[in-house]
Design an enzyme around this catalytic site. Structure first.
Site, PDB file in Angstrom:
ATOM      1  N   ARG A 148      -7.647   2.975  19.600  1.00  0.00           N
ATOM      2  CA  ARG A 148      -7.211   3.852  20.699  1.00  0.00           C
ATOM      3  C   ARG A 148      -7.448   5.292  20.263  1.00  0.00           C
ATOM      4  O   ARG A 148      -7.790   5.542  19.119  1.00  0.00           O
ATOM      5  CB  ARG A 148      -5.713   3.659  20.933  1.00  0.00           C
ATOM      6  CG  ARG A 148      -4.941   3.800  19.627  1.00  0.00           C
ATOM      7  CD  ARG A 148      -3.453   3.919  19.806  1.00  0.00           C
ATOM      8  NE  ARG A 148      -2.709   3.547  18.623  1.00  0.00           N
ATOM      9  CZ  ARG A 148      -2.511   4.282  17.544  1.00  0.00           C
ATOM     10  NH1 ARG A 148      -3.026   5.488  17.469  1.00  0.00           N
ATOM     11  NH2 ARG A 148      -1.826   3.844  16.517  1.00  0.00           N
TER      12      ARG A 148
ATOM     13  N   HIS B 235       6.743   5.769   6.610  1.00  0.00           N
ATOM     14  CA  HIS B 235       5.403   5.313   6.984  1.00  0.00           C
ATOM     15  C   HIS B 235       4.947   5.870   8.331  1.00  0.00           C
ATOM     16  O   HIS B 235       4.037   5.335   8.960  1.00  0.00           O
ATOM     17  CB  HIS B 235       5.307   3.781   7.005  1.00  0.00           C
ATOM     18  CG  HIS B 235       5.849   3.125   5.779  1.00  0.00           C
ATOM     19  ND1 HIS B 235       5.311   3.321   4.528  1.00  0.00           N
ATOM     20  CD2 HIS B 235       6.903   2.292   5.588  1.00  0.00           C
ATOM     21  CE1 HIS B 235       5.997   2.639   3.639  1.00  0.00           C
ATOM     22  NE2 HIS B 235       6.974   2.008   4.248  1.00  0.00           N
TER      23      HIS B 235
ATOM     24  N   LYS C  52      -3.277  -7.409  11.630  1.00  0.00           N
ATOM     25  CA  LYS C  52      -3.705  -6.842  10.348  1.00  0.00           C
ATOM     26  C   LYS C  52      -4.411  -7.894   9.494  1.00  0.00           C
ATOM     27  O   LYS C  52      -5.343  -7.575   8.753  1.00  0.00           O
ATOM     28  CB  LYS C  52      -2.504  -6.277   9.602  1.00  0.00           C
ATOM     29  CG  LYS C  52      -1.956  -4.993  10.217  1.00  0.00           C
ATOM     30  CD  LYS C  52      -0.904  -4.393   9.297  1.00  0.00           C
ATOM     31  CE  LYS C  52       0.045  -3.474  10.017  1.00  0.00           C
ATOM     32  NZ  LYS C  52      -0.487  -2.148  10.284  1.00  0.00           N
TER      33      LYS C  52
HETATM   34  P1  ADP Z   1       1.521   0.603  10.605  1.00  0.00           P
HETATM   35  O1  ADP Z   1       0.498  -0.074  11.454  1.00  0.00           O
HETATM   36  O2  ADP Z   1       2.878  -0.012  10.721  1.00  0.00           O
HETATM   37  O3  ADP Z   1       1.528   2.084  10.763  1.00  0.00           O
HETATM   38  P2  ADP Z   1      -0.157   0.740   8.204  1.00  0.00           P
HETATM   39  O4  ADP Z   1      -0.811  -0.431   7.603  1.00  0.00           O
HETATM   40  O5  ADP Z   1      -1.024   1.666   8.997  1.00  0.00           O
HETATM   41  O6  ADP Z   1       1.089   0.268   9.100  1.00  0.00           O
HETATM   42  O7  ADP Z   1       0.585   1.571   7.079  1.00  0.00           O
HETATM   43  C1  ADP Z   1       1.401   2.670   7.377  1.00  0.00           C
HETATM   44  C2  ADP Z   1       1.639   3.473   6.140  1.00  0.00           C
HETATM   45  O8  ADP Z   1       2.285   2.692   5.131  1.00  0.00           O
HETATM   46  C3  ADP Z   1       0.369   3.975   5.468  1.00  0.00           C
HETATM   47  O9  ADP Z   1      -0.066   5.186   6.032  1.00  0.00           O
HETATM   48  C4  ADP Z   1       0.844   4.166   4.052  1.00  0.00           C
HETATM   49  O10 ADP Z   1       1.588   5.357   3.950  1.00  0.00           O
HETATM   50  C5  ADP Z   1       1.809   3.018   3.847  1.00  0.00           C
HETATM   51  N1  ADP Z   1       1.120   1.842   3.240  1.00  0.00           N
HETATM   52  C6  ADP Z   1       0.496   0.848   3.910  1.00  0.00           C
HETATM   53  N2  ADP Z   1      -0.037  -0.059   3.051  1.00  0.00           N
HETATM   54  C7  ADP Z   1       0.255   0.369   1.812  1.00  0.00           C
HETATM   55  C8  ADP Z   1      -0.010  -0.143   0.484  1.00  0.00           C
HETATM   56  N3  ADP Z   1      -0.663  -1.287   0.266  1.00  0.00           N
HETATM   57  N4  ADP Z   1       0.449   0.574  -0.579  1.00  0.00           N
HETATM   58  C9  ADP Z   1       1.136   1.729  -0.387  1.00  0.00           C
HETATM   59  N5  ADP Z   1       1.427   2.235   0.830  1.00  0.00           N
HETATM   60  C10 ADP Z   1       0.998   1.579   1.920  1.00  0.00           C
END
Ligand code: ADP
Length: 512
Positions: A292, A235, A116
């Site tokens: 993916r 999440h 990330k």
């Molecule tokens: P992962 O790869 O673990 O799924 P992500 O970065 O895609 O992590 O985030 C998953 C979820 O977490 C997002 O869809 C959102 O709901 C929440 N999230 C991620 N970053 C933030 C943020 N900065 N503020 C609020 N919610 C967040």
């Protein structure tokens, strides 16, 4: 085009890939663990090879063995599906080095987007807006507090190698930071073997909106509009739709162009998805790129009218995309519900056992992407997602009505599933208005997951059903029997007789 493809996955996505191959005239090789010997993907493939015992670390994740099977069976390419080895750059590289084609992006693009923090650096360099935060992992709590104070609490600590919501902690005050950082690092180390954690601003009440891109090896990149995936628990996505109520054609074009820019910056080829948070002011921030095919790809397929898995295969075989950006205008509305073997009324506890009976919804606009059948044994070795129920209709309201209808038709006997939870969401006025954010589900969990009916009413309903069945038998078969039972709480598919669960289900629908 390839003659033969090895499908390095299981469950619904393995079947999905096999079906795409069958329609392209491509032969398939399935792999399976001992737990999956009788799984549908094994039967549907042209060949199937046992690759190890049930734990995925000893079967579906043993990359060298899968490559060896591909070489021995004469497959020319490997489709990794999602999860398992799909986003492991080393695997994509090993496949290429074995002289095979990896049906996905180049290993270098997976690397560029895999962490990330690396993805954030790449996005910033490409002019893509990211959530305010660091692009390096934080050293210690002191540094994390100093950083947090530059953009203000709350902050979100995230595992650089993260996925599936693991290694994430919301921190609302400086005093909580040290503990949260320690536990995020511990969780990240356990899940990913890498304890790097970075920090970004926690955005309150945004939507999760993501844009799919499709790129070929000839420099063509298009985006296929957005999906809204705000209905999340811990999440993790539960329900997805396309398009999003919050995205105008103008915003769609801007977000899509941003996703294309990110894909180009990563040297991306094949299908991929840029995930964004969209705030209430229409500002959007890049989260990460999934390199993916995603679980929720069918909603895009339905509104855009193409087969994404077939295009993954065609692009990997060297075909050029014949599309122009203006070809992609969403038509109608699609919704997907993830059907999992979890008990919503019991904290989404995983449910195991044998699927004694499975009845699938059919009719206009209904699609079922599943990996289960009557007789399937559901254990704890793999992800609890059993299938996806997807609907397509001309408008969002009609899509919701169609999903309710399809969920009511669905019967899965033998284990608990998320079905009742999805019905509650479809019935909820906030969801119906499209008034949701990524926090919505967690805020409404009690009303969306309370048991629909108490045990005593189920018992009474079962007794009533038994009496009705008895009466019907006594009256003999005739039209009178059918009509006199039609409004009673028994299954209408009574050629097999109402099961106890049918009755309970019908009762719970009435009282919910
Ligand atoms: P992962 O790869 O673990 O799924 P992500 O970065 O895609 O992590 O985030 C998953 C979820 O977490 C997002 O869809 C959102 O709901 C929440 N999230 C991620 N970053 C933030 C943020 N900065 N503020 C609020 N919610 C967040």
């Amino acid at each position: 085009m390839f003659r033969k493809v090895l499908v390095a996955n299981r469950g619904e996505i393995a079947l999905r890939v096999i079906r795409a191959c069958q329609e392209l005239g491509v032969k398939t090789v399935a792999v399976y663990s001992e737990a999956d010997a009788r799984a549908p993907h094994v039967r549907e493939a042209d060949e199937a090879v046992l690759v190890g015992p049930p734990p995925s670390s000893q079967s579906y994740l043993v990359g060298e063995r899968l490559i060896d099977v591909a070489l021995r069976t004469g497959a020319q390419a490997i489709h990794p599906g999602y999860g398992f080895l799909s986003e492991r750059a080393w695997f994509a590289r090993a496949v290429r080095e074995a002289g095979l084609v990896f049906i996905g992006p180049p290993a270098e693009a997976i690397d560029a987007m895999g962490s990330k923090t690396a993805a954030r650096q790449l996005a910033i360099a490409a002019g893509v807006p990211v959530v305010p935060g660091t692009t390096e992992s934080v050293r210690d709590a002191e540094e994390a507090i100093a950083i947090a104070e530059t953009f203000g609490f709350p902050v979100l600590l995230k595992a650089a190698a993260g996925g599936g919501g693991k290694g994430m902690r919301i921190v609302r005050a400086a005093s909580e930071l040290a503990d949260a950082l320690a536990s995020a690092k511990r969780e990240a180390q356990n899940a990913f073997g890498d304890d790097a954690v970075y920090s970004e601003k926690y955005i309150e009440g945004p939507r999760h909106v993501e844009n799919l891109v499709l790129a070929d090896a000839h420099g063509n990149v298009v985006h296929l509009g957005e999906r809204e995936c705000s209905v999340q628990r811990r999440h993790q996505k539960m329900i997805e739709e396309a398009p999003s109520v919050a995205v105008s054609p103008e915003l769609r074009a801007r977000m899509g162009a941003t996703a294309v820019a990110a894909a180009r910056a990563a040297g991306y080829v094949n299908a991929g998805t840029c995930e964004f948070l969209l705030d209430r002011d229409g500002q959007y921030y890049f989260l990460e790129m999934n390199t993916r095919i995603q679980v929720e790809h069918p909603v895009t397929e339905l509104v855009m009218g193409l087969d994404l898995v077939q295009w993954q295969i065609r692009v990997a075989a060297g075909e050029a995309l014949p599309f122009a950006q203006k070809d992609f205008v969403p038509r109608g509305w699609a919704i997907e519900c993830r059907i999992t073997s979890e008990d919503p009324s019991n904290g989404f506890l995983p449910s195991t056992g044998r699927i004694e009976y499975l009845h699938l919804p059919t009719g206009p606009g209904v699609r079922w992407d599943g990996g289960i059948e009557s007789g399937s044994d559901i254990g704890l070795h793999y992800d609890p997602m059993l299938a996806k129920l997807i609907v397509h209709a001309p408008t969002r309201d009609l899509a919701i009505a169609r999903m309710r209808r399809a969920l009511r038709e669905l019967t899965i006997d033998g284990i608990e599933t998320s079905r009742s939870f999805h019905l509650r969401v479809m019935d909820h006025p906030d969801f119906q208005r499209g008034d949701i954010s990524i926090q919505w589900l967690e805020q409404h969990l009690p009303e969306l997951t309370a048991p629909a009916v108490d045990r005593e009413s189920i018992r009474l309903a079962a007794i009533a059903a038994a009496l009705v069945a008895h009466e019907a038998r006594r009256a003999g078969s005739g039209t009178a029997t059918t009509s006199s039972t039609s409004d009673l709480p028994v299954s209408s598919r009574d050629d097999r007789g109402p099961t106890w669960r049918d009755v309970a289900r019908r009762e719970s629908l009435r009282s919910s």
